[in-house]
Write an enzyme that holds these catalytic residues in place. Structure first.
Site, PDB file in Angstrom:
ATOM      1  N   LYS A 288      -2.010   9.818  -6.158  1.00 49.74           N
ATOM      2  CA  LYS A 288      -3.254  10.561  -6.033  1.00 49.74           C
ATOM      3  C   LYS A 288      -2.995  12.049  -6.215  1.00 49.74           C
ATOM      4  O   LYS A 288      -2.002  12.579  -5.737  1.00 49.74           O
ATOM      5  CB  LYS A 288      -3.881  10.329  -4.654  1.00 49.74           C
ATOM      6  CG  LYS A 288      -4.809   9.145  -4.566  1.00 49.74           C
ATOM      7  CD  LYS A 288      -5.508   9.125  -3.219  1.00 49.74           C
ATOM      8  CE  LYS A 288      -6.503   7.978  -3.139  1.00 49.74           C
ATOM      9  NZ  LYS A 288      -7.188   7.944  -1.831  1.00 49.74           N
ATOM     10  N   GLU A 374     -15.130  -3.544   7.132  1.00 50.24           N
ATOM     11  CA  GLU A 374     -16.151  -3.274   8.144  1.00 50.24           C
ATOM     12  C   GLU A 374     -16.507  -4.524   8.951  1.00 50.24           C
ATOM     13  O   GLU A 374     -16.785  -4.429  10.152  1.00 50.24           O
ATOM     14  CB  GLU A 374     -17.408  -2.714   7.479  1.00 50.24           C
ATOM     15  CG  GLU A 374     -17.228  -1.320   6.896  1.00 50.24           C
ATOM     16  CD  GLU A 374     -16.667  -1.309   5.492  1.00 50.24           C
ATOM     17  OE1 GLU A 374     -16.458  -0.218   4.931  1.00 50.24           O
ATOM     18  OE2 GLU A 374     -16.431  -2.418   4.936  1.00 50.24           O
ATOM     19  N   ARG A 402     -22.448  -3.633   5.417  1.00 48.19           N
ATOM     20  CA  ARG A 402     -21.499  -4.666   5.019  1.00 48.19           C
ATOM     21  C   ARG A 402     -21.104  -5.553   6.200  1.00 48.19           C
ATOM     22  O   ARG A 402     -20.503  -6.606   6.005  1.00 48.19           O
ATOM     23  CB  ARG A 402     -20.254  -4.003   4.419  1.00 48.19           C
ATOM     24  CG  ARG A 402     -20.546  -3.161   3.190  1.00 48.19           C
ATOM     25  CD  ARG A 402     -19.343  -2.345   2.764  1.00 48.19           C
ATOM     26  NE  ARG A 402     -18.258  -3.178   2.287  1.00 48.19           N
ATOM     27  CZ  ARG A 402     -17.786  -3.169   1.055  1.00 48.19           C
ATOM     28  NH1 ARG A 402     -18.307  -2.372   0.157  1.00 48.19           N
ATOM     29  NH2 ARG A 402     -16.787  -3.934   0.711  1.00 48.19           N
TER      30      ARG A 402
END
Length: 641
Positions: A288, A374, A402
């Site tokens: 990243k 979640e 979710r």
């Protein structure tokens, strides 16, 4: 802000991936470097998700080089990393409108380009969507590739494995590229792993492998030999590459390979394109923030940034001195946890976004980041509550969607005291409709046993944190918006609110504005305008959606000519509960005229939040107009903005 436009002679020639495919392989390294510079410069102007896109520059170039997009379907999971893809697919001329009103979306979006075959915004959906496309292709006797690029973080979600399990079962041709940029799933890639990846993905290896299988089937004890050979090959490749898990799910595993080395990427992707017929997983290791020093040095690799100076990396700061709601939540929870050792915090891969990184620094052993999961987060919190702990599950409103079945089945039905802290309530600006917290009031307040609160300012949020700690009779959800608070005076410690009791901030006689949550500042502003027009106005903060403060509702209805409710949520929420209560109490035939103000029944495109709310008619001007309309009067010139 950038002082100079990047020098990009090769990128200037690219209007679509077709142009990229005309370049030589040797030119691609320069193209990738120019693409990285262009992305950095563009995001310095617009803000957005920088680190993830920097990490996939070479991978993006390689995919569009090898595959025939848009006929071949390329799906980016979540979409945070899609900016280089947008630049290469005919949207470079608009890239500096990214996340701005009327400009490009910060995620992939089907309506935006043929090169975005599947929209995103939430994670871990790419393999499911891609498999659906692959099966549709096979059923219609078509011929194209489906490529899903999914990050290692997104692979922590169960949905990804559910999709892989079915893909392995069906055997449909599907290419999944695992972009490993954070968790370091694999050992460092190098010459040996690159060589092995090319070897096992190549046609010669696959042909030899198939020939060996056919020979084994013709020999005595064929079944035993075939099974032993399969296991030996799987073990050998798993030993070198770490891909045994994916093999067990039915994928042919290739990797790990260096995702920044085009000499490694291109031959492997070509082999995968031309070789294996079933589901394949290509394991690519990237970094990243690659290629931009400030991002590489940052703890979050510049995951999400505001506008910044390209030279120094310094990000633009907001002007408000008020604390953010997220920080108020986190510091309030830390304060309460110092007094109560049963308080624990749960997040689903968003410790910084929810402020729980602050809590974690104080109580590392009482903080649990479960990854992008979640559903698991909510049921895990339910288990904690079932055995006497006081869990706070801090999850964005949009991501709580979710886990709704778990909220219903594992929390509400069992009446477990799980505290659901829902950040990013209402509209969230540049992230657009995928991240808007528009529905939680409606879907939480319909559940038996659930207490639902909404903070009108940052001091109220502090009160609600303490109230949630003290409330142990069942589940409680409380919501608060993104961004800074109103700048109100903060209590040293929150007070415990009486459940189901609102408050009146301003007394009037003719008009009542009953606000829920973050529109309170607009309600107060509208009241000032109405007062100047001769309409004495009450402003009340409901605080609670459920249980509803029925005494407050009845009083406002009885003592005023007009009552307007306003909320940062969809129809079917707070205003609907007020109307339902008054109707069932037989009060709609008498008393004040009632008007409800909610988000419109459509998805709201990204823009500045204040522009979005104005377009949705949920600002002070819209409240004033609604009041005068209810009174059957035109808005006087003095009351117009």
């Amino acid at each position: 802000m950038s002082d100079t436009t990047p020098h990009t002679p090769l990128l200037d020639q690219i209007k679509s991936p077709e142009d990229l495919r005309r370049l030589s392989d040797r030119d691609l390294r320069q193209l990738a470097d120019e693409l990285r510079l262009e992305m950095i410069d563009a995001v310095s102007v617009t803000g957005g998700h920088l680190g993830a896109g920097l990490g996939v520059v070479e991978l993006t170039v390689a995919i569009h080089r090898v595959f025939n997009t848009p006929r071949d379907k390329l799906i980016w999971d979540v979409g945070h990393q899609c900016y280089p893809h947008k630049i290469l697919t005919g949207r470079r001329d608009r890239i500096r409108t990214l996340r701005q009103g009327g400009g490009l979306s910060g995620f992939t979006k089907r309506a935006e380009s043929a090169y975005d075959p599947f929209g995103a915004g939430h994670s871990s959906t790419s393999i499911s969507g891609g498999l659906g496309m692959a099966v549709a292709r096979d059923l219609q006797d078509e011929d194209f590739n489906v490529i899903c690029v999914i990050g290692d973080g997104a692979m922590s979600a169960g949905m990804a494995y559910e999709a892989m399990n079915q893909a392995g079962h069906l055997g449909s041709r599907l290419i999944v590229i695992l972009n490993d940029n954070d968790m370091s799933i694999a050992p460092p890639s190098g010459a040996m792993s690159a060589y092995l990846a090319r070897l096992v993905s190549g046609q010669a290896y696959l042909s030899l492998r198939d020939a060996a299988k056919q020979l084994a089937k013709r020999l005595p004890l064929a079944d035993l030999l075939h099974e032993k050979g399969r296991r030996a090959e799987e073990y050998a490749r798993g030993f070198w590459t770490g891909g045994t898990l994916f093999e067990e799910l039915g994928f042919y595993y290739v990797g790990p390979i260096d995702g920044h080395n085009l000499n490694h990427l291109l031959p492997v992707l070509r082999n995968v394109r031309d070789g294996h017929k079933g589901p394949v997983l290509v394991h690519v290791v990237t970094r990243k923030g690659k290629g931009y020093g400030p991002a590489e040095a940052s703890a979050d690799k510049y995951h999400g940034v505001s506008r910044f100076n390209v030279i120094t990396g310094e990000q633009a700061k907001g002007r408000s001195n008020a604390p953010s709601y997220t920080k108020v939540f986190a510091t309030s929870l830390v304060q309460e946890a110092k007094e109560d050792d049963k308080i624990v915090a749960v997040t689903a891969a968003m410790p910084a976004g929810t402020g729980l990184d602050i809590f974690q620094s104080e109580f590392p052993e009482r903080t649990f980041d479960v990854g992008i999961a979640e559903q698991h987060a909510v049921t895990f919190a339910a288990g904690l509550a079932a055995d006497g702990m006081k869990p706070f599950a801090a999850i964005y409103s949009t991501f709580m969607q979710r886990a709704y079945d778990q909220v219903v089945h594992d929390v509400a039905i069992q009446n477990l005291p799980v505290r659901l802290a829902m950040d990013r309530a209402g509209l969230v600006g540049a992230d657009g409709p995928t991240h808007a917290g528009a529905y939680d009031v409606a879907y939480m307040s319909c559940l038996p046993n659930m207490v639902v609160m909404a903070a009108g300012d940052e001091a109220e949020l502090r009160n609600m944190v303490r109230t949630a700690v003290a409330y142990d009779e069942g589940p409680m959800a409380f919501r608060y918006p993104r961004g800074e608070g109103r700048g109100v005076e903060m209590p040293e410690r929150g007070e415990i609110l009486e459940i189901g009791r609102g408050r009146i901030l301003k007394e009037g006689t003719k008009v009542a504005i009953l606000s829920l949550g973050g529109r309170l500042v607009e309600a107060l502003s509208a009241a000032e305008t109405l007062e100047r027009s001769g309409l004495s106005t009450t402003v009340a903060d409901a605080r609670f959606v459920k249980p509803l403060d029925t005494d407050l509702v009845l009083r406002l209805h009885r003592e005023h000519e007009v009552v307007v409710t306003i909320e940062e949520g969809s129809d079917g929420g707070f205003g609907s509960r007020v109307l339902s209560f008054l109707a069932n109490a037989g009060k709609l035939e008498e008393g004040a005229r009632i008007r409800t103000m909610t988000l419109p029944d459509r998805f709201i495109d990204h823009d500045k939040p204040e522009v979005m709310y104005a377009a949705c008619e949920l600002d002070a001007n819209a409240i004033v107009a609604r009041v005068f309309h209810a009174l059957g009067r035109d808005v006087p010139e003095a009351a117009r903005a």
